[in-house]
Design an enzyme around this catalytic site. Sequence first.
Site, short mmCIF file in Angstrom:
data_model
loop_
_atom_site.label_atom_id
_atom_site.label_comp_id
_atom_site.label_asym_id
_atom_site.label_seq_id
_atom_site.Cartn_x
_atom_site.Cartn_y
_atom_site.Cartn_z
N GLU A 1 -5.87 -10.35 -2.32
CA GLU A 1 -6.63 -10.26 -1.06
C GLU A 1 -8.12 -10.12 -1.33
O GLU A 1 -8.82 -9.37 -0.64
CB GLU A 1 -6.17 -9.05 -0.24
CG GLU A 1 -4.70 -9.01 0.05
CD GLU A 1 -4.30 -7.92 1.05
OE1 GLU A 1 -5.19 -7.31 1.67
OE2 GLU A 1 -3.09 -7.70 1.20
N GLU B 1 0.80 -1.24 0.00
CA GLU B 1 0.00 0.00 0.00
C GLU B 1 0.83 1.28 0.00
O GLU B 1 0.67 2.13 0.88
CB GLU B 1 -0.98 -0.02 1.17
CG GLU B 1 -1.87 -1.25 1.15
CD GLU B 1 -2.92 -1.25 2.26
OE1 GLU B 1 -2.87 -0.38 3.14
OE2 GLU B 1 -3.78 -2.14 2.24
#
Length: 425
Positions: free
Chosen positions: A308, A201
């Site tokens: 994910e 991220e």
Amino acid sequence: MGECGVLRRIGVLRRIGVLALLAALALFAGPQVASSQAAPAQAQEKLRAVPLGTAVRLSALRDDARYRDTFLREFDSLTPENELKMAALQPRRGQFDFTTADALVDFARRNGRPVHGHALVWGLALPPWVIDHGASDEIGLRLPPIVLPGRPGALGQGLSNSATVLTGWRRDELLAIMTTHIRTVMRHFAGDVAEWDVVNEPMADDGGPSPSVWRRFIGPDYVEHALRAARAADPKAKLFINEYGVEGPGRKFEGFVALVRDLQKRNVPLDGIGLQMHSHILGYYDQATLEWAMRRFASMGLEVQVTEMDVGTSLLNVTGLDRLTRQAEAYGAAARACNAVTACKRFTTWGITDRLSWIGVGEAPLLFDASYKPKPAFAAVRSAFAPRTARAAAPARQARRWRWRAGTGARCGWASCSGLRAGRG
Ligand code: XIL
């Protein structure tokens, strides 16, 4: 090790973040993000044997036979949900604790399941000793980190330390912490963990870098330093950047592509992109859009993985059946896109059962319900890929051996799980 308080706090924060993101998607994207990007791939697409992975928790593998059985029956690879994060691995500065992580990686090895390492450098799931630096931030005073001129002796060191606790890390100090962490962890698992989310991220929604202790005190080049350190630590491992919200067009996507281009221009090692794909039935991308995004990364010579995926189902006043159908559509679109793009090499969901989803059982975002019954989404994903081969199913035999060692039946405490081994042999 159970989830520590820090992780739980992070979970709550992340949950709020995800719900906000989902609400925004719902407002702006409408029920389904229409695509103007590419012609939809047709159903006749040749099915590839893309491995189906999932995030797992060691505690659930040990304590819950249905969880373990479902994993071994249906999934080909695993991502430790929290066990490889910095908070878990380096709870105190310079002191690494591999106990839980080793047990999980051993489990994977015994059962012939590759491990996707997650995540070496992230702004969250940090041990308190990393976050606590820059304490002035807490009261809204953003003091720049001060660099004291080198003073000899313990007093000088002490002074320097207390100053950085207040004002933040010195660049060289945090850079050394980051690279030491990467080196220690990757070398420890070399040979057992062949791919890593080196940076997790790094992007903000506006397409710039996301704020984190790494970004703030090292600078935006922390991403490059992390990747170079990772390549040096284990030259055989595949290196990924893992990100959410970059599976469709927008500012974040373009910012991310620009980051990757820049890294490549300067020969920074990078093998793949992880598309997290946390999504929701109120706003998910169709197959063509997802294919378009995946092909952009593939055209840059990168591997792509869905890392994910989950699809929340709350916030919508529709029948349970409708929720499940839409959820299956969202999962199916992503799985078919992955199947259609050769560079897409793995499809991982963020958990097995709704019961243990990080965004709560109420979201019912996973492929198996709270009683481990497969949902329509499971069929949608499975049918997008070639059926599992006999070879892929074979490790279940080893699994039985493992269960026997671990003493199935009764709750499997640490001692009775000695078959898992606390340390690595
Ligand atoms: C989540 C875990 O699932 C939770 O158990 C934990 O409390 C917080 O982190 N993006 C990521 C994952 O990259 O590491 C996050 O995992 C979910 C969002």
